[in-house]
Motif scaffolding. Structure first.
Motif, PDB file in Angstrom:
ATOM      1  N   ILE A   1      -7.440  36.540 -16.948  1.00  0.00           N
ATOM      2  CA  ILE A   1      -7.224  35.343 -17.779  1.00  0.00           C
ATOM      3  C   ILE A   1      -5.843  35.423 -18.435  1.00  0.00           C
ATOM      4  O   ILE A   1      -5.060  34.477 -18.397  1.00  0.00           O
ATOM      5  CB  ILE A   1      -8.341  35.219 -18.842  1.00  0.00           C
ATOM      6  CG1 ILE A   1      -9.665  34.904 -18.139  1.00  0.00           C
ATOM      7  CG2 ILE A   1      -8.002  34.161 -19.883  1.00  0.00           C
ATOM      8  CD1 ILE A   1     -10.898  35.121 -18.982  1.00  0.00           C
TER       9      ILE A   1
ATOM     10  N   ARG B   1     -14.770  31.739 -10.567  1.00  0.00           N
ATOM     11  CA  ARG B   1     -13.363  31.454 -10.228  1.00  0.00           C
ATOM     12  C   ARG B   1     -12.705  32.624  -9.497  1.00  0.00           C
ATOM     13  O   ARG B   1     -11.875  32.441  -8.637  1.00  0.00           O
ATOM     14  CB  ARG B   1     -12.572  31.132 -11.502  1.00  0.00           C
ATOM     15  CG  ARG B   1     -12.889  29.735 -12.042  1.00  0.00           C
ATOM     16  CD  ARG B   1     -12.270  29.545 -13.395  1.00  0.00           C
ATOM     17  NE  ARG B   1     -10.823  29.359 -13.323  1.00  0.00           N
ATOM     18  CZ  ARG B   1     -10.026  29.392 -14.383  1.00  0.00           C
ATOM     19  NH1 ARG B   1     -10.519  29.625 -15.579  1.00  0.00           N
ATOM     20  NH2 ARG B   1      -8.731  29.197 -14.259  1.00  0.00           N
TER      21      ARG B   1
ATOM     22  N   HIS C   1       2.548  39.491  -7.699  1.00  0.00           N
ATOM     23  CA  HIS C   1       2.949  38.095  -7.550  1.00  0.00           C
ATOM     24  C   HIS C   1       3.527  37.851  -6.161  1.00  0.00           C
ATOM     25  O   HIS C   1       3.404  36.770  -5.601  1.00  0.00           O
ATOM     26  CB  HIS C   1       3.994  37.733  -8.619  1.00  0.00           C
ATOM     27  CG  HIS C   1       3.536  38.090 -10.014  1.00  0.00           C
ATOM     28  ND1 HIS C   1       2.536  37.401 -10.656  1.00  0.00           N
ATOM     29  CD2 HIS C   1       3.916  39.096 -10.852  1.00  0.00           C
ATOM     30  CE1 HIS C   1       2.339  37.964 -11.854  1.00  0.00           C
ATOM     31  NE2 HIS C   1       3.152  38.983 -11.989  1.00  0.00           N
TER      32      HIS C   1
ATOM     33  N   LEU D   1      -6.447  34.226 -11.379  1.00  0.00           N
ATOM     34  CA  LEU D   1      -7.902  34.048 -11.369  1.00  0.00           C
ATOM     35  C   LEU D   1      -8.396  33.740  -9.968  1.00  0.00           C
ATOM     36  O   LEU D   1      -9.500  33.248  -9.788  1.00  0.00           O
ATOM     37  CB  LEU D   1      -8.287  32.925 -12.339  1.00  0.00           C
ATOM     38  CG  LEU D   1      -8.096  33.316 -13.799  1.00  0.00           C
ATOM     39  CD1 LEU D   1      -8.040  32.111 -14.704  1.00  0.00           C
ATOM     40  CD2 LEU D   1      -9.197  34.265 -14.245  1.00  0.00           C
ATOM     41  N   ASP D   2      -7.581  34.050  -8.969  1.00  0.00           N
ATOM     42  CA  ASP D   2      -8.008  33.758  -7.603  1.00  0.00           C
ATOM     43  C   ASP D   2      -8.727  34.950  -7.014  1.00  0.00           C
ATOM     44  O   ASP D   2      -9.947  34.976  -6.915  1.00  0.00           O
ATOM     45  CB  ASP D   2      -6.804  33.400  -6.717  1.00  0.00           C
ATOM     46  CG  ASP D   2      -5.905  32.389  -7.386  1.00  0.00           C
ATOM     47  OD1 ASP D   2      -5.230  32.769  -8.357  1.00  0.00           O
ATOM     48  OD2 ASP D   2      -5.912  31.226  -6.947  1.00  0.00           O
TER      49      ASP D   2
ATOM     50  N   SER E   1     -16.238  35.254 -14.622  1.00  0.00           N
ATOM     51  CA  SER E   1     -15.140  34.295 -14.390  1.00  0.00           C
ATOM     52  C   SER E   1     -15.714  32.936 -13.986  1.00  0.00           C
ATOM     53  O   SER E   1     -14.980  32.056 -13.557  1.00  0.00           O
ATOM     54  CB  SER E   1     -14.191  34.810 -13.303  1.00  0.00           C
ATOM     55  OG  SER E   1     -14.812  34.759 -12.035  1.00  0.00           O
TER      56      SER E   1
ATOM     57  N   LYS F   1      -3.187  36.982 -17.531  1.00  0.00           N
ATOM     58  CA  LYS F   1      -2.070  36.859 -16.574  1.00  0.00           C
ATOM     59  C   LYS F   1      -2.194  35.626 -15.697  1.00  0.00           C
ATOM     60  O   LYS F   1      -1.387  35.411 -14.800  1.00  0.00           O
ATOM     61  CB  LYS F   1      -2.012  38.122 -15.697  1.00  0.00           C
ATOM     62  CG  LYS F   1      -1.525  39.329 -16.435  1.00  0.00           C
ATOM     63  CD  LYS F   1      -0.026  39.237 -16.627  1.00  0.00           C
ATOM     64  CE  LYS F   1       0.395  39.991 -17.881  1.00  0.00           C
ATOM     65  NZ  LYS F   1       1.809  39.811 -18.184  1.00  0.00           N
ATOM     66  N   ASP F   2      -3.246  34.855 -15.919  1.00  0.00           N
ATOM     67  CA  ASP F   2      -3.496  33.654 -15.142  1.00  0.00           C
ATOM     68  C   ASP F   2      -3.566  33.955 -13.638  1.00  0.00           C
ATOM     69  O   ASP F   2      -3.056  33.213 -12.813  1.00  0.00           O
ATOM     70  CB  ASP F   2      -2.402  32.601 -15.418  1.00  0.00           C
ATOM     71  CG  ASP F   2      -2.900  31.198 -15.050  1.00  0.00           C
ATOM     72  OD1 ASP F   2      -4.121  31.017 -15.012  1.00  0.00           O
ATOM     73  OD2 ASP F   2      -2.055  30.322 -14.766  1.00  0.00           O
TER      74      ASP F   2
END
Ligand SMILES: Nc1ncnc2c1ncn2[C@@H]1O[C@H](COP(=O)(O)OP(=O)(O)OP(=O)(O)O)[C@@H](O)[C@H]1O
Ligand SMILES: CC(C)(CO)[C@@H](O)C(=O)NCCC(=O)O
Length: 393
Positions: free
Chosen positions: A305, A341, A195, A310-311, A338, A307-308
């Motif tokens: 997905i 995404r 993060h 998706l970059d 994806s 952990k959100d």
């Protein structure tokens, strides 16, 4: 003139990652040594410097990846070349024997070591006289090394991923890397959500990784080495081994938009005697590699997905060393599943991230200087990952 800096550790600057399969060693060769420093340099240090920088092969299994050398780099204000060396973990006994032969017991040095081997071989390291061992945590070193290497303009993606033949590498600027899903494809596979520089967590992994590829490939083809397995795989056709959608539907499953080429069952055709007999060693090696790679793709997408994140997803680890098949398959699979995404990314020094991190750990002074008699423990650093939150797997 002596280059003064109290905080700077003495040479040699070495980071070592002792994994389940391979030992990775990064060595900083100083190019700006003063006459005084050269004079003061011990015979042992000199001999290590010459030995590491003048050869590209060490014994029968050690290799310096000369093509990866980072030239004229500045680390902690010192100018030098960064060398990348690997050898099988099985050969650690030879490494310790060499350390004895080069009389490293006279060397007042601290070695930054990470990976499982930092624990497993701790006693052997302590037996090398004055050598101090700093055990760095593997995941912390990995993240640190990755973030450093990302800043060295060595990240790339693939273009035209839908066509294996036309699919090509393209440089990617990852100067601002957060958030990032990091996938380390080593003997096993671990997935880390980053993060920020100080905030990262292990979100999963799988035991079906580089070790499984090599193990299964050895069983099925009798191959002896990773390079041999890769060579076989590069000439094989996995569709002679796997059951694909087209084998069941005769083409695409149109209503659900499932393409004809999709693998329905890895090794599914091997239930038939005549297909077993028709499958070559090359086909079996390819199917093994595709199976391991597809498994990683599926896991990565579901973790992204969950952990959100998706970059961007960055793949590292030596399973990908010289392995264009897996890299292109991962690039394609991740984008496909994806729905475009997720951006799959790779690093030129994919197998050395953790070793680089261990070296930086040592240089940045976070290594606790173990006082005499004190057993150095794991340095958990300020940026320890949070506890694993994920309970599936
Ligand atoms: N020369 C090689 N010898 C053995 N395995 C290799 C070699 N080159 C690439 N590989 C592949 O790389 C994998 C090991 O990758 P890596 O070095 O990143 O992990 P590791 O640090 O040994 O393992 P872990 O981190 O899981 O303890 C092997 O399982 C194999 O698939
Ligand atoms: C055990 C380590 C951390 C060693 O590098 C790695 O191989 C790993 O995370 N393996 C995945 C284990 C699992 O989550 O199934």
């Amino acid at each position: 003139m002596k280059i003064e800096d109290d905080k700077r550790p003495s040479f040699p600057w070495v980071g070592m990652d002792i994994g389940g399969s391979l030992v990775k060693l990064v060595y900083f060769e100083p190019l700006d040594m003063t006459a005084e420093e050269e004079q003061e340099e011990s015979e042992c240090l000199k001999s290590i410097r010459c030995y590491l920088t003048s050869s590209v092969a060490y014994g029968s299994m050690g290799i310096r990846d000369a093509h990866l050398e980072l030239k004229d780099l500045t680390l902690l204000g010192r100018r030098g070349n960064l060398h990348f060396i690997r050898f099988p973990t099985q050969d650690m006994a030879t490494f310790f024997q060499m350390a004895r032969e080069k009389d490293c017991s006279t060397l007042q040095a601290m070695l930054s070591v990470t990976g499982g081997g930092a624990c497993k071989f701790e006693e052997e390291f302590h037996a090398i006289g004055n050598l101090q061992l700093h055990k760095a945590d593997e995941i912390n070193s990995l993240v640190r090394g990755v973030l450093y290497l990302c800043g060295q303009i060595e990240c790339y993606s693939f273009q035209n991923v839908q066509d294996m033949e036309c699919c090509q590498k393209a440089p990617y600027d990852l100067q601002d890397p957060y958030p990032l899903l990091l996938v380390n494809c080593g003997t096993g596979v671990s997935i880390i959500a980053i993060h920020s520089q100080d905030n990262y967590e292990i979100v999963g992994g799988t035991s079906y990784g580089g070790g499984s590829f090599l193990g299964l490939c050895s069983l099925l083809t009798g191959c002896e080495t990773f390079d041999e397995a890769m060579e076989l795989a590069s000439r094989g056709d996995s569709s002679r081994v796997d059951v694909l959608v087209r084998d069941i539907y005769g083409g695409d499953y149109e209503r659900l938009h499932i393409p004809a080429w999709l693998v329905v069952a890895s090794f599914g055709k091997m239930i038939h005697k005549e297909k077993r007999e028709a499958a070559s060693r090359e086909d079996l090696a390819r199917a093994t590699l595709v199976s391991v790679t597809n498994c990683i793709t599926g896991l990565v997408c579901s973790k992204g997905i969950l952990k959100d994140i998706l970059d961007r997803v960055l793949f590292v680890g030596n399973l990908l060393r010289g392995n264009t098949i897996s890299r292109k398959l991962l690039a394609f699979g991740v984008q496909f599943w994806s729905r475009g995404r997720m951006k799959p990314l790779f690093l030129e020094h994919e197998g050395y991230c953790t070793a680089v991190g261990a070296l930086l750990h040592r240089l940045n002074g976070s290594a606790p200087e173990a006082s005499e008699g004190q057993q150095p423990g794991f340095d958990t650093e300020a940026c320890s990952p949070r506890e694993t939150e994920d309970d599936e797997n």
